[in-house]
Design an enzyme around this catalytic site. Structure first.
Site, short mmCIF file in Angstrom:
data_model
loop_
_atom_site.label_atom_id
_atom_site.label_comp_id
_atom_site.label_asym_id
_atom_site.label_seq_id
_atom_site.Cartn_x
_atom_site.Cartn_y
_atom_site.Cartn_z
N THR A 1 0.85 -1.20 0.00
CA THR A 1 0.00 0.00 0.00
C THR A 1 0.88 1.24 0.00
O THR A 1 2.08 1.16 -0.30
CB THR A 1 -0.98 -0.04 1.21
OG1 THR A 1 -1.94 1.01 1.06
CG2 THR A 1 -0.27 0.13 2.55
N ASN A 2 0.34 2.41 0.31
CA ASN A 2 1.13 3.65 0.35
C ASN A 2 0.62 4.55 1.48
O ASN A 2 -0.31 4.19 2.19
CB ASN A 2 1.06 4.35 -1.01
CG ASN A 2 -0.36 4.70 -1.39
OD1 ASN A 2 -1.03 5.49 -0.73
ND2 ASN A 2 -0.86 4.07 -2.45
N ARG A 3 1.23 5.73 1.63
CA ARG A 3 0.98 6.58 2.80
C ARG A 3 -0.25 7.48 2.67
O ARG A 3 -0.46 8.35 3.51
CB ARG A 3 2.19 7.47 3.07
CG ARG A 3 3.40 6.72 3.55
CD ARG A 3 4.53 7.72 3.82
NE ARG A 3 5.78 7.04 4.05
CZ ARG A 3 6.14 6.48 5.20
NH1 ARG A 3 5.33 6.54 6.23
NH2 ARG A 3 7.31 5.87 5.32
N ALA B 1 -4.63 7.62 -4.27
CA ALA B 1 -3.25 7.22 -4.55
C ALA B 1 -3.31 5.73 -4.94
O ALA B 1 -3.19 4.86 -4.08
CB ALA B 1 -2.38 7.44 -3.32
#
Ligand code: CTP
Length: 224
Positions: free
Chosen positions: A21-23, A88
């Site tokens: 995943t991402n922030r 995102a």
């Protein structure tokens, strides 16, 4: 107006207990959804997993992966006047999802990834969207040039660009500072809370939509 917003990160499974995943916190997309509903518009929020409460009055479609987000957008876009892509989305996803938990060994572990579909980039040609199309660009260098490249490549009417290398703004933060990149010009907005910014962005997006609708109307009048 009927507005679609994508928000949050996506989650790409490796096995039953792990994912990539991402922030992204989803805060900017959720703040925009709230501001647009507050201004009297109908909002469909398609969101990856976040810790945020869904704003009152928003239609909510939760998704997990980039493929699920693509499918949800494809299904909804036909009824939409304005689409804002704030998610995102993972650019890559594992080629194989292990059905059992992957066990460690002493050997190095290589993960094979494949590209996901670009949802924003597919909106015009593949999905036939003819309304007002707004994307986001999170950059660490050459903010304007990179955002302008995305504007053209993804056939957008506006790119909301932010420099994520600046401390205290952007990913995960409550504040943001953005550059609005239109085909004809740019407009820099001063740093503000994501809540305040969402109100400025709402009015910028609605003004843009009205201008484009006038142009579309004028165009069809000229053709008849
Ligand atoms: N986006 C999307 N679907 C994807 C990837 C991105 O809809 N699979 C949208 C995002 O929601 C955002 C914009 O595209 O509106 C961001 O563009 P992108 O090219 O993904 O930005 P970066 O990942 O930063 O691109 P690059 O790696 O080319 O810098």
């Amino acid at each position: 107006m009927k507005v679609l917003i994508t928000a949050g990160p996506t989650r790409e499974a490796l096995d039953p207990v792990r994912y990539l995943t991402n922030r992204s916190s989803g805060k900017m997309g959720y703040a925009l959804a709230q501001a647009l509903v507050g201004a009297g518009h109908s909002v469909l929020l398609i969101s990856g997993p976040t810790e945020l409460d869904v704003p009152d009055g928003v239609d909510f479609l939760p998704v997990e992966t980039a493929a699920e987000m693509y499918a949800a957008v494809a299904q909804s876009l036909g009824r939409i006047d304005i689409a804002v892509f704030a998610a995102a989305v993972a650019d890559y996803t594992p080629v194989k999802v292990a059905s059992h938990k992957i066990k460690k060994s002493e050997a190095p572990f290589t993960l094979e990834l494949q590209r996901t579909r670009d949802i924003l980039g597919s909106a015009r040609a593949e999905l036939g969207f003819s309304g007002t199309l707004v994307g986001f660009a999170a950059e660490t260098e050459d903010l304007e040039a990179n955002a302008r490249d995305k504007l053209t490549r993804k056939h957008c009417d506006l790119i909301i660009a932010n420099d994520v290398s600046k401390p205290g703004i952007g990913f995960g933060s409550d504040r943001n500072e953005v550059l609005l990149v239109y085909p004809e010009y740019n407009e820099a907005l001063p740093p503000a809370s994501k809540h305040t910014l969402a109100h400025h962005l709402t009015s910028a997006i609605l003004t843009l939509h009205a201008r484009l609708e006038d142009a579309r109307l004028e165009d069809s009048r000229r053709k008849t």
